[in-house]
Motif scaffolding. Structure first.
Motif, PDB file in Angstrom:
ATOM      1  N   LEU A  66       0.869  -1.176   0.000  1.00  0.00           N
ATOM      2  CA  LEU A  66       0.000   0.000   0.000  1.00  0.00           C
ATOM      3  C   LEU A  66       0.904   1.223   0.000  1.00  0.00           C
ATOM      4  N   MET A  67       0.789   2.048  -1.033  1.00  0.00           N
ATOM      5  CA  MET A  67       1.704   3.178  -1.190  1.00  0.00           C
ATOM      6  C   MET A  67       0.939   4.463  -1.459  1.00  0.00           C
ATOM      7  N   GLY A  68       1.268   5.508  -0.707  1.00  0.00           N
ATOM      8  CA  GLY A  68       0.721   6.833  -0.938  1.00  0.00           C
ATOM      9  C   GLY A  68       1.777   7.728  -1.546  1.00  0.00           C
ATOM     10  N   GLN A  69       1.375   8.499  -2.562  1.00  0.00           N
ATOM     11  CA  GLN A  69       2.329   9.370  -3.256  1.00  0.00           C
ATOM     12  C   GLN A  69       1.581  10.584  -3.798  1.00  0.00           C
ATOM     13  N   GLY A  70       1.841  11.751  -3.227  1.00  0.00           N
ATOM     14  CA  GLY A  70       1.119  12.951  -3.656  1.00  0.00           C
ATOM     15  C   GLY A  70      -0.360  12.810  -3.362  1.00  0.00           C
ATOM     16  N   ASN A  71      -1.184  12.838  -4.399  1.00  0.00           N
ATOM     17  CA  ASN A  71      -2.617  12.590  -4.218  1.00  0.00           C
ATOM     18  C   ASN A  71      -3.027  11.272  -4.878  1.00  0.00           C
ATOM     19  N   SER A  72      -2.079  10.313  -4.929  1.00  0.00           N
ATOM     20  CA  SER A  72      -2.350   9.019  -5.547  1.00  0.00           C
ATOM     21  C   SER A  72      -2.164   7.889  -4.542  1.00  0.00           C
ATOM     22  N   ILE A  73      -2.871   6.786  -4.791  1.00  0.00           N
ATOM     23  CA  ILE A  73      -2.769   5.588  -3.950  1.00  0.00           C
ATOM     24  C   ILE A  73      -2.587   4.376  -4.853  1.00  0.00           C
ATOM     25  N   LEU A  74      -1.634   3.535  -4.488  1.00  0.00           N
ATOM     26  CA  LEU A  74      -1.436   2.248  -5.149  1.00  0.00           C
ATOM     27  C   LEU A  74      -1.584   1.164  -4.097  1.00  0.00           C
ATOM     28  N   HIS A  75      -2.450   0.181  -4.359  1.00  0.00           N
ATOM     29  CA  HIS A  75      -2.664  -0.884  -3.378  1.00  0.00           C
ATOM     30  C   HIS A  75      -2.667  -2.221  -4.100  1.00  0.00           C
ATOM     31  N   LEU A  76      -1.618  -3.007  -3.865  1.00  0.00           N
ATOM     32  CA  LEU A  76      -1.548  -4.367  -4.371  1.00  0.00           C
ATOM     33  C   LEU A  76      -1.893  -5.307  -3.227  1.00  0.00           C
ATOM     34  N   LEU A  77      -2.861  -6.186  -3.459  1.00  0.00           N
ATOM     35  CA  LEU A  77      -3.335  -7.109  -2.430  1.00  0.00           C
ATOM     36  C   LEU A  77      -3.184  -8.548  -2.895  1.00  0.00           C
ATOM     37  N   GLU A  78      -2.679  -9.397  -2.003  1.00  0.00           N
ATOM     38  CA  GLU A  78      -2.616 -10.841  -2.234  1.00  0.00           C
ATOM     39  C   GLU A  78      -3.283 -11.542  -1.066  1.00  0.00           C
ATOM     40  N   GLY A  79      -4.057 -12.563  -1.358  1.00  0.00           N
ATOM     41  CA  GLY A  79      -4.684 -13.319  -0.277  1.00  0.00           C
ATOM     42  C   GLY A  79      -5.752 -14.248  -0.811  1.00  0.00           C
ATOM     43  N   PRO A  80      -6.432 -14.963   0.087  1.00  0.00           N
ATOM     44  CA  PRO A  80      -7.546 -15.816  -0.337  1.00  0.00           C
ATOM     45  C   PRO A  80      -8.572 -14.996  -1.118  1.00  0.00           C
ATOM     46  N   SER A  81      -9.102 -15.578  -2.173  1.00  0.00           N
ATOM     47  CA  SER A  81      -9.969 -14.832  -3.085  1.00  0.00           C
ATOM     48  C   SER A  81     -11.135 -14.158  -2.379  1.00  0.00           C
ATOM     49  N   ILE A  82     -11.806 -14.885  -1.473  1.00  0.00           N
ATOM     50  CA  ILE A  82     -12.967 -14.308  -0.800  1.00  0.00           C
ATOM     51  C   ILE A  82     -12.558 -13.180   0.129  1.00  0.00           C
ATOM     52  N   SER A  83     -11.367 -13.276   0.720  1.00  0.00           N
ATOM     53  CA  SER A  83     -10.887 -12.201   1.600  1.00  0.00           C
ATOM     54  C   SER A  83     -10.604 -10.935   0.802  1.00  0.00           C
ATOM     55  N   ILE A  84      -9.993 -11.090  -0.365  1.00  0.00           N
ATOM     56  CA  ILE A  84      -9.710  -9.928  -1.200  1.00  0.00           C
ATOM     57  C   ILE A  84     -11.016  -9.252  -1.628  1.00  0.00           C
ATOM     58  N   LEU A  85     -12.000 -10.048  -1.992  1.00  0.00           N
ATOM     59  CA  LEU A  85     -13.287  -9.482  -2.385  1.00  0.00           C
ATOM     60  C   LEU A  85     -13.961  -8.758  -1.224  1.00  0.00           C
ATOM     61  N   ARG A  86     -13.857  -9.326  -0.021  1.00  0.00           N
ATOM     62  CA  ARG A  86     -14.457  -8.652   1.137  1.00  0.00           C
ATOM     63  C   ARG A  86     -13.771  -7.318   1.412  1.00  0.00           C
ATOM     64  N   ILE A  87     -12.454  -7.290   1.294  1.00  0.00           N
ATOM     65  CA  ILE A  87     -11.717  -6.038   1.505  1.00  0.00           C
ATOM     66  C   ILE A  87     -12.166  -4.990   0.499  1.00  0.00           C
ATOM     67  N   LEU A  88     -12.244  -5.373  -0.759  1.00  0.00           N
ATOM     68  CA  LEU A  88     -12.667  -4.427  -1.797  1.00  0.00           C
ATOM     69  C   LEU A  88     -14.099  -3.976  -1.583  1.00  0.00           C
ATOM     70  N   ASN A  89     -14.965  -4.892  -1.166  1.00  0.00           N
ATOM     71  CA  ASN A  89     -16.356  -4.537  -0.891  1.00  0.00           C
ATOM     72  C   ASN A  89     -16.450  -3.535   0.262  1.00  0.00           C
ATOM     73  N   ASN A  90     -15.661  -3.746   1.312  1.00  0.00           N
ATOM     74  CA  ASN A  90     -15.686  -2.824   2.443  1.00  0.00           C
ATOM     75  C   ASN A  90     -15.099  -1.464   2.071  1.00  0.00           C
ATOM     76  N   LEU A  91     -14.113  -1.456   1.192  1.00  0.00           N
ATOM     77  CA  LEU A  91     -13.590  -0.178   0.705  1.00  0.00           C
ATOM     78  C   LEU A  91     -14.659   0.572  -0.082  1.00  0.00           C
ATOM     79  N   ALA A  92     -15.303  -0.147  -1.014  1.00  0.00           N
ATOM     80  CA  ALA A  92     -16.316   0.486  -1.861  1.00  0.00           C
ATOM     81  C   ALA A  92     -17.480   1.032  -1.047  1.00  0.00           C
TER      82      ALA A  92
END
Length: 224
Positions: A66-92
């Motif tokens: 997870l990287m912050g730079q200026g007004n940009s964000i880069l987030h690379l996630l690795e993990g169990p498929s359902i966990s990644i989807l839950r994280i993205l759902n909670n972000l959204a």
């Protein structure tokens, strides 16, 4: 059907769990932008808290950058498929993303059922703004640009594992980490799923109405 009875879905999940590492590993890359540089710390904190919540509640291993730079964000996630989807759902669903109030972005890369992880830990931090020129993101080159970004980021994971490093010093990887302009270009490109659209397509449930369900009385399946 009784909740303890096996179903097709439970059978598929059991097969995935036995045949794939951690039931199937996914890698996704989110490129985002915040409204102002002053919003970056709060935006990064939202990502950190949601990842930590998933790890603590579900007892799973989530790795990446997870990287912050200026007004940009880069987030690379690795993990169990359902966990990644839950994280993205909670972000959204977070207030930051409602009507793009504070931050918005795209999922520019996604691979499921990977045989291994590239990162052994999850790293987060800020880097000094790098205004590296970037090519225009067009329909004909968008996937090439995203794949090149992913290749360079995953190489960082390979280096960390090969050299058995537990810490990521962001400033030591200027050739692998993208500049702010590229992240913002990918975050705004109309050729990728937005975070909200990605979640709606891959995580939300579907409701299907068949023509036969719209008639009454119900038609016989077989005429005798």
């Amino acid at each position: 059907m009784h909740q303890e009875e096996p179903s097709l879905l439970s059978h598929i999940n059991a097969v995935r769990a036995s045949a794939l590492p951690e039931g199937g590993l996914s890698t996704v890359i989110y490129c985002g932008k915040v409204q102002a540089d002053s919003d970056l710390s709060a935006a990064i904190q939202v990502h950190q808290e949601i990842v930590a919540d998933e790890v603590n509640k579900e007892h799973v291993l989530v790795t990446g950058i997870l990287m912050g730079q200026g007004n940009s964000i880069l987030h690379l996630l690795e993990g169990p498929s359902i966990s990644i989807l839950r994280i993205l759902n909670n972000l959204a669903g977070h207030k930051h993303f409602l009507n793009s109030a504070v931050q918005s972005g795209n999922i520019v890369y996604c691979v499921e059922d990977r045989p291994k992880r590239f990162f052994e830990h999850w790293f987060s931090g800020f880097v000094q703004e790098r205004k590296v020129p970037s090519d225009d993101i067009k329909e004909e080159n968008c996937t090439i640009v995203a794949f090149d970004l992913a290749t360079r980021l995953l190489e960082i994971g390979n280096i960390l594992q090969r050299e058995e490093l537990d810490d990521l010093e962001f400033d030591q990887y200027p050739d692998q980490l993208p500049g702010k302009n590229l992240i913002l270009a990918l975050a705004s490109a109309p050729y990728f799923f937005s975070l909200e659209d990605y979640v709606q397509f891959y995580y939300d449930s579907y409701h299907v109405e068949l023509d036969s369900e719209l008639t009454w009385p119900l038609e016989r399946l077989v005429n005798y």
